[in-house]
Design an enzyme around this catalytic site. Structure first.
Site, mmCIF file in Angstrom:
data_model
loop_
_atom_site.group_PDB
_atom_site.id
_atom_site.type_symbol
_atom_site.label_atom_id
_atom_site.label_comp_id
_atom_site.label_asym_id
_atom_site.label_seq_id
_atom_site.Cartn_x
_atom_site.Cartn_y
_atom_site.Cartn_z
ATOM 1 C CE LYS A 154 -16.886 -9.177 153.098
ATOM 2 N NZ LYS A 154 -15.568 -9.406 152.547
ATOM 3 C CB VAL A 197 -12.046 -15.366 142.920
ATOM 4 C CG1 VAL A 197 -12.563 -16.942 142.639
ATOM 5 C CG2 VAL A 197 -12.356 -15.419 144.404
ATOM 6 C CB SER A 257 -18.030 -11.000 139.971
ATOM 7 O OG SER A 257 -16.565 -11.311 140.178
ATOM 8 C CB ALA A 258 -14.272 -11.489 135.855
ATOM 9 C CE LYS A 274 -11.289 -6.256 141.869
ATOM 10 N NZ LYS A 274 -12.672 -5.577 142.042
ATOM 11 C CD GLU A 302 -8.655 -13.460 146.872
ATOM 12 O OE1 GLU A 302 -8.475 -12.359 146.496
ATOM 13 O OE2 GLU A 302 -9.768 -13.931 147.191
HETATM 14 N N1 PSU Z 1 -15.364 -10.342 148.219
HETATM 15 C C1 PSU Z 1 -14.984 -10.512 149.350
HETATM 16 N N2 PSU Z 1 -13.721 -10.385 149.722
HETATM 17 C C2 PSU Z 1 -12.908 -10.278 148.636
HETATM 18 C C3 PSU Z 1 -13.380 -10.039 147.361
HETATM 19 C C4 PSU Z 1 -14.634 -10.069 147.006
HETATM 20 O O1 PSU Z 1 -15.765 -10.773 150.330
HETATM 21 O O2 PSU Z 1 -11.664 -10.083 148.939
HETATM 22 C C5 PSU Z 1 -12.242 -9.993 146.148
HETATM 23 C C6 PSU Z 1 -11.822 -11.217 145.821
HETATM 24 O O3 PSU Z 1 -10.618 -11.285 145.224
HETATM 25 C C7 PSU Z 1 -12.826 -11.490 144.414
HETATM 26 C C8 PSU Z 1 -13.017 -9.977 143.971
HETATM 27 O O4 PSU Z 1 -12.306 -12.271 143.228
HETATM 28 O O5 PSU Z 1 -12.775 -9.025 145.234
HETATM 29 C C9 PSU Z 1 -14.092 -9.739 142.963
HETATM 30 O O6 PSU Z 1 -14.069 -8.355 142.625
HETATM 31 P P1 PSU Z 1 -14.933 -7.942 141.562
HETATM 32 O O7 PSU Z 1 -16.475 -7.768 142.208
HETATM 33 O O8 PSU Z 1 -14.653 -6.465 140.876
HETATM 34 O O9 PSU Z 1 -15.138 -8.981 140.501
HETATM 35 MN MN MN Z 2 -17.609 -5.784 138.925
#
Ligand code: PSU
Ligand code: MN
Length: 310
Positions: A161, A108, A142-143, A88, A26
Site C-alpha cells: 500500500k 509476513v 518493516s522486518a 501481532k 498468514e
Molecule cells: N500491509 C497490508 N496489509 C497487512 C499488513 C501489511 O497491506 O495486513 C500486515 C502484514 O502482516 C505485514 C505486516 O507483514 O502488516 C507488516 O507490519 P510492519 O509494517 O509493522 O512490519
Molecule cells: Mn515498522
C-alpha cells in the site's frame, strides 16, 4: 529434523510427507486486517481456493506458544473472534511468545519463518510491509524486507500500500538482493490499484516461469526469498485518487498522534479502511483470493521439480 516448537496440522503433515504441494497463509490479516466475521470467512475461502487448485493450505499462527503450520476451522474462528487482542507477532516476538505460551498473529516475516521451518516454499498474502514514508527520520522499515532477504520462501502479494514509500521499498529490496517479479506486469502494483508508477525489472507470464526462477535460486544455493507482485484483478481495482486521498490523511493522522513501532501499520490500515468504507474491504478480499490461487498454481508446478534444501 522437526523443530521442537513447531506443530503441523494433520493435513499439512500428511501433504509434506507425501510430497504434495502446500501453500502458507498468514494470520495478521485475520486478526489485524479485517473485521469479524469477514476475516474468518475470508481465511476459510482462501483455504478453499488452495484446495481447489490441488494444494493443501497451511494457515500459520502462534497458539499457546506453539508455532502452528495449518490450523483447524475452530482455531481460525478463535483468531478471528479475538482479532486485535491477539499480539501481532514479528521475528523478535517469537521467542517470548513461545517461552510464555502466548498467542500471536503472524506477519509476513513470521509466516515466512514458520513456513520455512515446516518445509513450505510458497506463501500467499495481500500486501507486504516496507519502508514507511518519512523513514529518513523515523527509520521505520518493516522486518518483512529483512526476512525476504534471508528466508527462502516465495511470497505472492499485490505489492504494497502506498501508506509506504514504495520507491524506497524497492530500493531496499534491491540492496538486500531480493528478486521482485511482476506477474503479467512491469510495474509495482499498489495493493488497491494495479499501478504505482514504479517500474519492475522482470515480468513473468505464468506459474511455470515463477517456479523456474524459484528453483534456479535454490539450485544456486542463494539463501533468500522472492517477491512476486500480482496486481489486484481489474474489476476490483479502486480509483487511485480516492485511495491516495485516504492514505495521505491516514499518514498525517499517524504523525499527529505520534503512532510508531509495530502499532503504525495496523493504525494506517484501519484508518484507510475507515476513510474508504466497505469497498476497500471487498477489494482486499478479492486480491487475497487471486494471490492464493496463483500461489497454489506455483506450488503445484513446483511439486514435480527437484527440491534442493537448505
Ligand atoms: N500491509 C497490508 N496489509 C497487512 C499488513 C501489511 O497491506 O495486513 C500486515 C502484514 O502482516 C505485514 C505486516 O507483514 O502488516 C507488516 O507490519 P510492519 O509494517 O509493522 O512490519
Ligand atoms: Mn515498522
Amino acid at each position: 529434523m522437526m523443530n521442537k516448537r513447531l506443530d503441523l496440522s494433520p493435513p499439512v503433515a500428511a501433504a509434506l510427507n507425501a510430497g504434495c504441494p502446500v501453500v502458507a497463509l498468514e494470520s495478521t490479516v485475520i486478526c489485524h486486517g479485517m473485521p469479524y466475521p469477514k476475516n474468518v470467512e475470508t481465511a476459510l475461502a482462501l483455504e478453499q481456493v488452495i484446495w481447489k487448485n490441488g494444494c493443501v493450505p497451511a494457515t500459520i499462527a502462534v497458539l499457546g506458544g506453539r508455532l502452528k503450520a495449518g490450523l483447524s476451522a475452530a482455531e481460525i474462528e478463535y483468531l478471528g473472534k479475538n482479532g486485535s487482542r491477539i499480539t501481532k507477532a514479528s521475528r523478535r516476538d517469537l521467542p517470548i511468545l513461545a517461552a510464555k505460551g502466548l498467542d500471536g498473529a503472524t506477519t509476513v516475516t513470521t509466516t515466512m519463518m514458520i513456513a520455512h521451518m515446516a518445509g513450505i516454499d510458497v506463501f500467499a498474502t495481500g500486501g507486504v510491509g516496507g519502508v514507511h514514508r518519512g523513514a529518513e527520520t523515523s527509520m521505520d522499515v518493516s522486518a518483512d524486507l529483512e526476512e525476504l532477504a534471508r528466508t527462502p520462501v516465495m511470497v505472492i502479494c499485490s505489492g504494497a500500500k502506498s501508506v509506504l514509500d514504495l520507491g524506497l521499498t524497492l530500493e531496499y529490496l534491491e540492496t538486500r538482493g531480493v528478486p521482485v517479479l511482476g506477474y503479467r506486469t512491469m510495474e509495482l502494483p499498489a495493493f488497491y490499484t494495479r499501478q504505482s508508477g514504479f517500474p519492475l525489472d522482470y515480468r513473468m507470464e505464468n506459474p511455470a516461469e515463477l517456479a523456474d526462477a524459484f528453483l534456479a535460486q535454490r539450485e544456486m544455493g542463494i539463501r533468500g526469498g522472492m517477491l512476486v507482485c500480482n496486481p489486484i484483478p481489474k474489476e476490483y481495482s479502486m480509483d487511485p485518487k480516492v485511495i491516495e486521498a485516504a492514505i495521505e490523511r491516514a499518514v498525517a493522522d499517524g504523525q499527529a498522534q505520534r503512532i510508531h513501532g509495530k502499532a503504525l501499520t495496523p493504525f494506517l490500515l484501519s484508518r484507510v479502511k475507515e476513510l474508504t468504507g466497505g469497498s476497500s474491504l471487498e477489494s482486499n478480499i478479492q486480491l487475497l483470493l487471486s494471490n492464493a490461487e496463483l500461489a497454489a498454481q506455483v506450488a503445484f508446478e513446483l511439486r514435480t521439480r527437484p527440491r534442493p534444501s537448505f
